[in-house]
Scaffold this motif. Structure first.
Motif, PDB file in Angstrom:
ATOM      1  N   UNK A   1       0.822  -1.190   0.000  1.00 26.85           N
ATOM      2  CA  UNK A   1       0.000   0.000   0.000  1.00 26.85           C
ATOM      3  C   UNK A   1       0.870   1.259   0.000  1.00 26.85           C
ATOM      4  N   UNK A   2       2.062   1.194   0.563  1.00 25.76           N
ATOM      5  CA  UNK A   2       2.921   2.368   0.640  1.00 25.76           C
ATOM      6  C   UNK A   2       3.409   2.806  -0.738  1.00 25.76           C
ATOM      7  N   UNK A   3       3.574   1.893  -1.656  1.00 24.40           N
ATOM      8  CA  UNK A   3       4.114   2.211  -2.983  1.00 24.40           C
ATOM      9  C   UNK A   3       3.021   2.485  -4.004  1.00 24.40           C
ATOM     10  N   UNK A   4       1.760   2.445  -3.593  1.00 28.10           N
ATOM     11  CA  UNK A   4       0.657   2.572  -4.540  1.00 28.10           C
ATOM     12  C   UNK A   4       0.738   3.847  -5.368  1.00 28.10           C
TER      13      UNK A   4
ATOM     14  N   UNK B   1       3.714   3.661  -7.855  1.00 27.28           N
ATOM     15  CA  UNK B   1       3.462   2.728  -8.953  1.00 27.28           C
ATOM     16  C   UNK B   1       2.350   3.269  -9.865  1.00 27.28           C
ATOM     17  N   UNK B   2       1.390   3.983  -9.315  1.00 31.23           N
ATOM     18  CA  UNK B   2       0.349   4.606 -10.147  1.00 31.23           C
ATOM     19  C   UNK B   2       0.969   5.612 -11.109  1.00 31.23           C
ATOM     20  N   UNK B   3       1.885   6.455 -10.608  1.00 23.56           N
ATOM     21  CA  UNK B   3       2.555   7.439 -11.473  1.00 23.56           C
ATOM     22  C   UNK B   3       3.398   6.730 -12.536  1.00 23.56           C
ATOM     23  N   UNK B   4       4.104   5.687 -12.128  1.00 22.21           N
ATOM     24  CA  UNK B   4       4.918   4.931 -13.084  1.00 22.21           C
ATOM     25  C   UNK B   4       4.046   4.260 -14.140  1.00 22.21           C
TER      26      UNK B   4
ATOM     27  N   UNK C   1       8.309  -2.949  -7.727  1.00 16.40           N
ATOM     28  CA  UNK C   1       7.325  -2.136  -8.454  1.00 16.40           C
ATOM     29  C   UNK C   1       6.728  -2.929  -9.611  1.00 16.40           C
ATOM     30  N   UNK C   2       7.559  -3.656 -10.325  1.00 15.12           N
ATOM     31  CA  UNK C   2       7.074  -4.458 -11.442  1.00 15.12           C
ATOM     32  C   UNK C   2       6.157  -5.575 -10.963  1.00 15.12           C
ATOM     33  N   UNK C   3       6.437  -6.123  -9.801  1.00 15.45           N
ATOM     34  CA  UNK C   3       5.545  -7.150  -9.232  1.00 15.45           C
ATOM     35  C   UNK C   3       4.190  -6.532  -8.899  1.00 15.45           C
ATOM     36  N   UNK C   4       4.222  -5.329  -8.292  1.00 12.57           N
ATOM     37  CA  UNK C   4       2.973  -4.623  -8.002  1.00 12.57           C
ATOM     38  C   UNK C   4       2.226  -4.311  -9.305  1.00 12.57           C
ATOM     39  N   UNK C   5       2.959  -3.920 -10.327  1.00  5.75           N
ATOM     40  CA  UNK C   5       2.339  -3.621 -11.617  1.00  5.75           C
ATOM     41  C   UNK C   5       1.653  -4.869 -12.180  1.00  5.75           C
ATOM     42  N   UNK C   6       2.294  -6.025 -12.025  1.00  3.33           N
ATOM     43  CA  UNK C   6       1.689  -7.266 -12.526  1.00  3.33           C
ATOM     44  C   UNK C   6       0.357  -7.532 -11.833  1.00  3.33           C
ATOM     45  N   UNK C   7       0.251  -7.245 -10.550  1.00  3.46           N
ATOM     46  CA  UNK C   7      -1.026  -7.415  -9.852  1.00  3.46           C
ATOM     47  C   UNK C   7      -2.085  -6.509 -10.483  1.00  3.46           C
ATOM     48  N   UNK C   8      -1.685  -5.300 -10.860  1.00  5.38           N
ATOM     49  CA  UNK C   8      -2.621  -4.383 -11.519  1.00  5.38           C
ATOM     50  C   UNK C   8      -3.090  -4.951 -12.857  1.00  5.38           C
ATOM     51  N   UNK C   9      -2.165  -5.529 -13.599  1.00  2.00           N
ATOM     52  CA  UNK C   9      -2.508  -6.099 -14.901  1.00  2.00           C
ATOM     53  C   UNK C   9      -3.476  -7.273 -14.724  1.00  2.00           C
ATOM     54  N   UNK C  10      -3.259  -8.084 -13.694  1.00  2.00           N
ATOM     55  CA  UNK C  10      -4.189  -9.183 -13.411  1.00  2.00           C
ATOM     56  C   UNK C  10      -5.570  -8.627 -13.075  1.00  2.00           C
TER      57      UNK C  10
ATOM     58  N   UNK D   1      -9.238  -2.323  -6.684  1.00  2.00           N
ATOM     59  CA  UNK D   1      -8.340  -3.442  -6.933  1.00  2.00           C
ATOM     60  C   UNK D   1      -7.352  -3.723  -5.833  1.00  2.00           C
ATOM     61  N   UNK D   2      -6.720  -2.685  -5.310  1.00  5.00           N
ATOM     62  CA  UNK D   2      -5.705  -2.924  -4.279  1.00  5.00           C
ATOM     63  C   UNK D   2      -6.339  -3.473  -3.015  1.00  5.00           C
ATOM     64  N   UNK D   3      -7.558  -3.051  -2.708  1.00  5.62           N
ATOM     65  CA  UNK D   3      -8.261  -3.579  -1.535  1.00  5.62           C
ATOM     66  C   UNK D   3      -8.640  -5.037  -1.780  1.00  5.62           C
ATOM     67  N   UNK D   4      -9.122  -5.339  -2.998  1.00  4.88           N
ATOM     68  CA  UNK D   4      -9.438  -6.722  -3.339  1.00  4.88           C
ATOM     69  C   UNK D   4      -8.211  -7.612  -3.294  1.00  4.88           C
ATOM     70  N   UNK D   5      -7.095  -7.116  -3.788  1.00  2.00           N
ATOM     71  CA  UNK D   5      -5.846  -7.865  -3.761  1.00  2.00           C
ATOM     72  C   UNK D   5      -5.427  -8.137  -2.318  1.00  2.00           C
ATOM     73  N   UNK D   6      -5.516  -7.128  -1.493  1.00  2.00           N
ATOM     74  CA  UNK D   6      -5.144  -7.264  -0.088  1.00  2.00           C
ATOM     75  C   UNK D   6      -6.044  -8.291   0.598  1.00  2.00           C
ATOM     76  N   UNK D   7      -7.367  -8.182   0.385  1.00  3.82           N
ATOM     77  CA  UNK D   7      -8.310  -9.109   1.008  1.00  3.82           C
ATOM     78  C   UNK D   7      -8.075 -10.539   0.533  1.00  3.82           C
ATOM     79  N   UNK D   8      -7.833 -10.704  -0.769  1.00  6.50           N
ATOM     80  CA  UNK D   8      -7.602 -12.053  -1.284  1.00  6.50           C
ATOM     81  C   UNK D   8      -6.345 -12.653  -0.667  1.00  6.50           C
ATOM     82  N   UNK D   9      -5.317 -11.868  -0.548  1.00 10.81           N
ATOM     83  CA  UNK D   9      -4.067 -12.360   0.026  1.00 10.81           C
ATOM     84  C   UNK D   9      -4.273 -12.789   1.476  1.00 10.81           C
ATOM     85  N   UNK D  10      -5.086 -12.061   2.216  1.00 11.24           N
ATOM     86  CA  UNK D  10      -5.329 -12.402   3.616  1.00 11.24           C
ATOM     87  C   UNK D  10      -6.272 -13.592   3.755  1.00 11.24           C
TER      88      UNK D  10
END
Length: 99
Positions: free
Chosen positions: A1-4, A7-10, A28-37, A73-82
């Motif tokens: 969540x700290x890099x959101x 990574x959004x700007x990138x 950052x690229x790993x976070x970007x891949x989650x966005x693409x998914x 998306x980031x909230x859904x990703x976080x919830x799914x991971x938990x």
């Protein structure tokens, strides 16, 4: 969540320039891949509903990779991971079916 925000700007820069910014780290690229998914799930769901975007591709990409990710998306990703300890949803094991 700290890099959101970073990574959004990138991601916006990547959409506009068509290339990976040199400032993106492996994380950052790993976070970007989650966005693409996430984007793939949203686009597939909308296509199955028969909804076509009425906007240029650049605007659609910014909305799905930045706007909708930041709001949902980031909230859904976080919830799914938990909830599933990072494992795929049983109804969507390959990541290609909207849940």
């Amino acid at each position: 969540m700290q890099r959101r925000g970073t990574v959004s700007k990138q991601t916006e820069q990547m959409i506009e320039d068509g290339k990976v910014p040199p400032s993106m780290t492996a994380l950052d690229l790993w976070f970007y891949r989650r966005r693409v998914e996430w984007a793939g799930q949203v686009i597939l769901a909308k296509a199955q509903e028969g909804i076509e975007p009425d906007a240029p591709l650049v605007d659609v990409l910014k909305w799905v990779l930045v706007g909708s990710w930041d709001t949902d998306g980031c909230i859904g990703f976080w919830n799914q991971a938990l909830e599933r300890q990072g494992k795929a949803h049983p109804l969507n094991p390959d990541g290609l079916s909207p849940v």
